[in-house]
Design a protein around this motif. Structure first.
Motif, PDB file in Angstrom:
ATOM      1  N   ALA A  85       4.834  -3.878  39.350  1.00 42.17           N
ATOM      2  CA  ALA A  85       4.174  -5.017  38.307  1.00 42.17           C
ATOM      3  C   ALA A  85       4.484  -6.310  38.431  1.00 42.17           C
TER       4      ALA A  85
ATOM      5  N   SER B 143       0.754  -5.921  31.877  1.00 47.34           N
ATOM      6  CA  SER B 143       0.192  -4.585  32.601  1.00 47.34           C
ATOM      7  C   SER B 143       1.190  -3.494  32.197  1.00 47.34           C
ATOM      8  N   CYS B 144       2.286  -3.726  31.576  1.00 48.05           N
ATOM      9  CA  CYS B 144       3.143  -2.571  31.410  1.00 48.05           C
ATOM     10  C   CYS B 144       3.041  -2.047  29.872  1.00 48.05           C
TER      11      CYS B 144
END
Length: 473
Positions: free
Chosen positions: A56, A148-149
């Protein structure tokens, strides 16, 4: 009456809504706001350990690759049960999420130190191996900077949908904060679910408060302190660290301490400079080209490359034993190698909470029994197939031992020719060798994955990285 009842119901609704809002806010505080389901993602990562977190982080350089990473935990936690004070990573801090691929990346460990105002403190520390607890804090810091996590998101099912113009994976994800199930669509997957504690099948039914795996050690430390006897089983780094911590507290707590292992001794890991070159892209490439039967045979003889105890931990244990024995003091301690635990059962008797181990000394071929209040299995970890892949079982190719078939670019081999890929993180020990779980190779593997996703070289992958040559070609 109706009016009162209506107000009561409305009050309950408002209280429930407020409670739900609090849960959602708590979840959002741990991670980022939920990403939309309407996007077709280029890659969806299942599991957020160091390797998918590194993926990521490195994907930030390619914003055109839309990514999403999910993990059922509410925040990043790396082996929380083994974050023992005083323990360090077994690799240098260069093995952070990004540095070995992109030293200028803002999510490097050095930039973390800079933002925390700790760079001078670390400079004067003059150590390559950082505290394990700080590595965990660093990863949490990085995860907090990556929208995005998504934590508190459990992947429950993955399906291949070939009904549209292009085939995509559909991933059902359970949002633990809202109780909703979201369905995300993605072209590719990155499996980074990690390993699970390994305990022999015959012992699993005994796991509980007083018999547990080393992964729960810090959560069960008080249980150990209150015990009259504690037994550690295993001979790796975790076993050594746990034994040392219990040895340091033994005088204050007063328990008996035993340490058993099947191994022939309490041996150190191979940590010479040339030995460490086995954890390099060069060795990975060499190992990958070998026939699978040869790979399996080689791995059988490589245990001390990654399964022993650090020489520093062994030295600390010996020093603690020596110090405790000053004045000829008899120690309530036993270290016994070549010892196999064959069975466990509760000790019958009045109000006893002990368990009885039936053991066999492998060299002398003698059996004996041993009673203990607490038993800690420091017996390592194993890789399992994630349950969410159940719908894809028939799509994935398996070898004769029921393991993934994995390509050199970390893609799982599939039975159909698809434009979609499933990348594997730390599940390819049998195909790529001892470096699979090593943090120092995480950025290299992620470079290969990102270059594959992008269809171009985003992060250069060098062919020659070490001094020795593995193989003729």
């Amino acid at each position: 009456m109706r009016s009162e009842r209506k107000e009561e119901v409305q009050g309950q609704v408002l209280r429930t809504a407020a409670a739900d809002k609090e849960i959602r806010l708590h979840a959002q505080a741990e991670g980022a706001a939920r990403l939309p389901e309407s996007v077709l993602y280029d890659v969806l990562g299942i599991g957020i350990g160091p390797f998918n977190l590194g993926l990521a982080a490195l994907l930030q350089k390619t914003p055109r690759i839309q990514s999403l990473f999910v993990d059922q935990k509410t925040r990043f936690d790396w082996h929380a049960g083994m974050l023992i004070e005083g323990t360090t990573l077994q690799v240098p801090f260069f093995a952070d999420l990004v540095t070995m691929a992109d030293p200028t990346n803002p999510l490097s460990f050095l930039n973390y130190l800079h933002e925390q105002g700790r760079h001078y403190a670390f400079y004067f520390l003059e150590k390559f191996h950082i505290p394990r607890r700080e590595y965990n804090e660093y990863c949490r810091w990085a995860a907090g900077k990556l929208p995005s996590c998504q934590f508190g998101m459990e992947a429950r099912d993955v399906r291949l949908d070939s009904s549209g113009s292009e085939s995509v994976f559909e991933v059902d994800v359970y949002d633990t904060a809202s109780g909703e199930t979201r369905t995300y669509r993605t072209r590719n997957l990155a499996l980074g679910v990690g390993s699970v504690p390994s305990v022999g099948e015959r012992f699993r039914t005994h796991l509980g408060e007083s018999v547990f795996h080393s992964a729960d050690f810090m959560n069960k430390l008080e249980q150990c302190r209150r015990a009259k006897s504690v037994t550690v089983i295993g001979s790796g780094q975790s076993a050594g660290e746990i034994f040392l911590r219990l040895l340091q507290e033994q005088e204050a707590c007063g328990y008996r301490l035993d340490w058993f292992t099947r191994s022939a001794g309490f041996f150190p890991m191979e940590y010479s400079k040339l030995g460490l070159e086995h954890f390099s892209p060069d060795y990975t490439n060499y190992f990958y080209q070998l026939p699978q039967a040869v790979k399996d045979e080689i791995r059988e003889g490589q245990a001390l490359l990654y399964k022993g105890i650090s020489a520093a931990t062994i030295a600390d244990i010996y020093d603690a034993l020596y110090e405790a024995s000053v004045g000829g003091k008899e120690l309530a301690v036993r270290l016994l190698a070549s010892t196999e635990v064959r069975n466990i059962k509760p000790v019958s008797g009045e109000k006893s909470e002990q368990v009885r181990l039936t053991c066999r000394h492998l060299i002398q071929d003698e059996h004996f029994t041993h009673d203990s209040d607490v038993v800690i299995f420091a017996t390592g970890y194993t890789h399992t197939i994630p349950r969410c892949l159940g719908s894809l079982q028939d799509l994935i190719r398996w070898d004769s031992a029921g393991r993934y078939e994995v390509g050199g670019d970390y893609k799982l081999a599939l039975k159909e020719e698809l434009a979609n890929s499933i990348y594997i993180q730390n599940g390819e020990l049998h195909t790529h060798g001892v470096g699979a779980p090593d943090l120092g190779l995480g950025a290299h593997r992620n470079s290969v994955i990102i270059n594959s996703l992008a269809g171009e070289t985003v992060y250069p992958v060098r062919e020659r990285n070490v001094f020795q040559q593995f193989g003729i070609r």
